[in-house]
Design a protein around this motif. Structure first.
Motif, mmCIF file in Angstrom:
data_model
loop_
_atom_site.group_PDB
_atom_site.id
_atom_site.type_symbol
_atom_site.label_atom_id
_atom_site.label_comp_id
_atom_site.label_asym_id
_atom_site.label_seq_id
_atom_site.Cartn_x
_atom_site.Cartn_y
_atom_site.Cartn_z
ATOM 1 N N LEU A 205 0.837 -1.207 0.000
ATOM 2 C CA LEU A 205 0.000 0.000 0.000
ATOM 3 C C LEU A 205 0.870 1.254 0.000
ATOM 4 O O LEU A 205 0.513 2.264 -0.619
ATOM 5 C CB LEU A 205 -0.931 0.013 1.213
ATOM 6 N N ALA A 206 1.998 1.176 0.682
ATOM 7 C CA ALA A 206 2.872 2.344 0.815
ATOM 8 C C ALA A 206 3.581 2.703 -0.485
ATOM 9 O O ALA A 206 4.155 3.792 -0.589
ATOM 10 C CB ALA A 206 3.908 2.101 1.921
ATOM 11 N N THR A 207 3.540 1.822 -1.491
ATOM 12 C CA THR A 207 4.171 2.158 -2.769
ATOM 13 C C THR A 207 3.431 3.278 -3.489
ATOM 14 O O THR A 207 3.984 3.908 -4.399
ATOM 15 C CB THR A 207 4.218 0.931 -3.710
ATOM 16 N N GLY A 208 2.166 3.501 -3.117
ATOM 17 C CA GLY A 208 1.370 4.516 -3.784
ATOM 18 C C GLY A 208 0.754 4.056 -5.091
ATOM 19 O O GLY A 208 0.006 4.803 -5.728
ATOM 20 N N ARG A 209 1.040 2.815 -5.515
ATOM 21 C CA ARG A 209 0.422 2.256 -6.722
ATOM 22 C C ARG A 209 -0.900 1.592 -6.353
ATOM 23 O O ARG A 209 -1.020 1.020 -5.264
ATOM 24 C CB ARG A 209 1.327 1.214 -7.394
ATOM 25 N N PRO A 210 -1.890 1.638 -7.226
ATOM 26 C CA PRO A 210 -3.169 0.973 -6.923
ATOM 27 C C PRO A 210 -2.958 -0.534 -6.749
ATOM 28 O O PRO A 210 -2.277 -1.177 -7.552
ATOM 29 C CB PRO A 210 -4.029 1.271 -8.157
ATOM 30 N N VAL A 211 -3.549 -1.082 -5.694
ATOM 31 C CA VAL A 211 -3.396 -2.495 -5.361
ATOM 32 C C VAL A 211 -4.730 -3.219 -5.542
ATOM 33 O O VAL A 211 -5.770 -2.746 -5.079
ATOM 34 C CB VAL A 211 -2.897 -2.677 -3.908
ATOM 35 N N THR A 212 -4.687 -4.355 -6.200
ATOM 36 C CA THR A 212 -5.822 -5.273 -6.285
ATOM 37 C C THR A 212 -5.395 -6.584 -5.641
ATOM 38 O O THR A 212 -4.307 -7.084 -5.910
ATOM 39 C CB THR A 212 -6.231 -5.523 -7.748
ATOM 40 N N LEU A 213 -6.257 -7.129 -4.779
ATOM 41 C CA LEU A 213 -5.959 -8.395 -4.112
ATOM 42 C C LEU A 213 -6.827 -9.511 -4.661
ATOM 43 O O LEU A 213 -8.019 -9.310 -4.909
ATOM 44 C CB LEU A 213 -6.211 -8.297 -2.604
ATOM 45 N N PHE A 214 -6.242 -10.692 -4.832
ATOM 46 C CA PHE A 214 -7.019 -11.922 -4.991
ATOM 47 C C PHE A 214 -6.827 -12.687 -3.680
ATOM 48 O O PHE A 214 -5.740 -13.119 -3.339
ATOM 49 C CB PHE A 214 -6.586 -12.725 -6.230
ATOM 50 N N ALA A 215 -7.905 -12.772 -2.903
ATOM 51 C CA ALA A 215 -7.760 -13.137 -1.500
ATOM 52 C C ALA A 215 -8.559 -14.377 -1.137
ATOM 53 O O ALA A 215 -9.787 -14.342 -1.068
ATOM 54 C CB ALA A 215 -8.186 -11.970 -0.602
ATOM 55 N N GLN A 216 -7.835 -15.475 -0.925
ATOM 56 C CA GLN A 216 -8.381 -16.601 -0.183
ATOM 57 C C GLN A 216 -8.026 -16.384 1.289
ATOM 58 O O GLN A 216 -8.900 -16.408 2.148
ATOM 59 C CB GLN A 216 -7.814 -17.920 -0.721
ATOM 60 N N THR A 217 -6.755 -16.131 1.551
ATOM 61 C CA THR A 217 -6.363 -15.658 2.876
ATOM 62 C C THR A 217 -7.033 -14.318 3.156
ATOM 63 O O THR A 217 -6.969 -13.397 2.345
ATOM 64 C CB THR A 217 -4.833 -15.478 2.955
ATOM 65 N N ALA A 218 -7.706 -14.229 4.304
ATOM 66 C CA ALA A 218 -8.243 -12.955 4.804
ATOM 67 C C ALA A 218 -9.195 -12.285 3.827
ATOM 68 O O ALA A 218 -9.188 -11.066 3.670
ATOM 69 C CB ALA A 218 -7.107 -12.011 5.185
ATOM 70 N N SER A 219 -10.073 -13.067 3.195
ATOM 71 C CA SER A 219 -10.978 -12.485 2.197
ATOM 72 C C SER A 219 -11.951 -11.489 2.800
ATOM 73 O O SER A 219 -12.419 -10.577 2.113
ATOM 74 C CB SER A 219 -11.747 -13.593 1.475
ATOM 75 N N ALA A 220 -12.275 -11.643 4.089
ATOM 76 C CA ALA A 220 -13.191 -10.698 4.740
ATOM 77 C C ALA A 220 -12.459 -9.530 5.383
ATOM 78 O O ALA A 220 -13.084 -8.531 5.750
ATOM 79 C CB ALA A 220 -14.037 -11.423 5.800
#
Length: 256
Positions: A205-220
């Motif tokens: 997140l700190a890179t300042g670039r937009p982040v998209t997650l594909f989340a099985q871990t911690a999906s909620a």
């Protein structure tokens, strides 16, 4: 917001009932080894899961770092948020938030991955994730947590990418996988939910670039960071696509 901030809000009762009085009823570990038809390489997954009510929260771990979860059954969520193993803490937070704020009642788009063999489902899930990422022409994607089906769809769309994974190695196309992305040039981040369990999420997140997650871990857990550096989430609660051949569901979130 940080993960520590989110945990403080849970402990304070801001997001639901007192976690001290919210118990885990089932604790289990799923171990998987897979080698899809036509693929040259196999891989392994080990996932710690905790059940709270109807919800199952999960966190993937490296096979040699698997915690014993036998004593987690019957424990309160608040107690497990202090567990010495990060995977248990993450799974407990995930289970609590999914119990209190189910994906089905959130402002998320359900995406059905149709029935199929392991490769077909992997490819269909990956296509849906890349649709959510929606890179513009010329944008370079840092892929954190290498999944070859995701790389396949990026390649098919002519999207340049940088594969990165703590384990290093090489992709299905014999490309080097970076163990550290420092100094790398990229426009977007596509990252595994495992980053939420191993301490690498907030630096992304700190890179300042937009982040998209594909989340099985911690999906909620992941959707709580939308708008705070996180652009989108493909949330995939247990049971995951690789566990059976029937239809499974992703929940796609986008920042407000």
């Amino acid at each position: 917001m940080t993960l520590a901030d989110l945990v403080r809000r849970v402990r304070a009762g801001e997001l639901g009932p007192d976690p001290a009085g919210t118990a885990v009823s089932v604790a289990f570990t799923t171990r998987q080894s897979a080698r899809h038809a036509t693929r040259d390489r196999s891989y392994r997954n080990t996932v710690v899961s905790l059940r709270v009510g109807e919800a199952v929260g999960s966190c993937a771990v490296e096979p040699d770092d698997e915690p014993d979860v036998a004593d987690c059954a019957g424990a309160g969520v608040a107690e497990l948020l202090d567990h010495p193993h990060a995977a248990v803490r993450t799974a407990a937070l995930d289970a609590y938030l999914m119990h209190v704020h189910p994906h089905e009642t959130a402002k998320a788009e359900p995406i059905t991955i149709p029935r199929g063999d392991s490769l077909a489902k992997s490819m269909d899930r990956a296509e849906a994730v890349i649709d959510l990422l929606d890179p513009r022409p010329g944008q370079r994607v840092l892929v954190v947590g290498v999944v070859n089906s995701l790389l396949h769809h990026l390649r098919a769309r002519g999207v340049p990418y940088v594969p990165c994974d703590l384990k290093g190695g090489r992709t299905e196309w014999d490309e080097p996988i970076l163990a550290d992305a420092d100094g790398t040039d990229f426009d977007l981040v596509l990252a595994s939910g495992m980053t939420l369990g191993n301490g690498t999420f907030e630096p992304l997140l700190a890179t300042g670039r937009p982040v998209t997650l594909f989340a099985q871990t911690a999906s909620a857990v992941a959707p709580w960071f939308l708008g705070a550096g996180l652009r989108a989430v493909s949330a995939e609660p247990y049971p995951f696509f690789w566990l059976h051949g029937g239809p499974t569901t992703l929940f796609h979130y986008r920042e407000p």
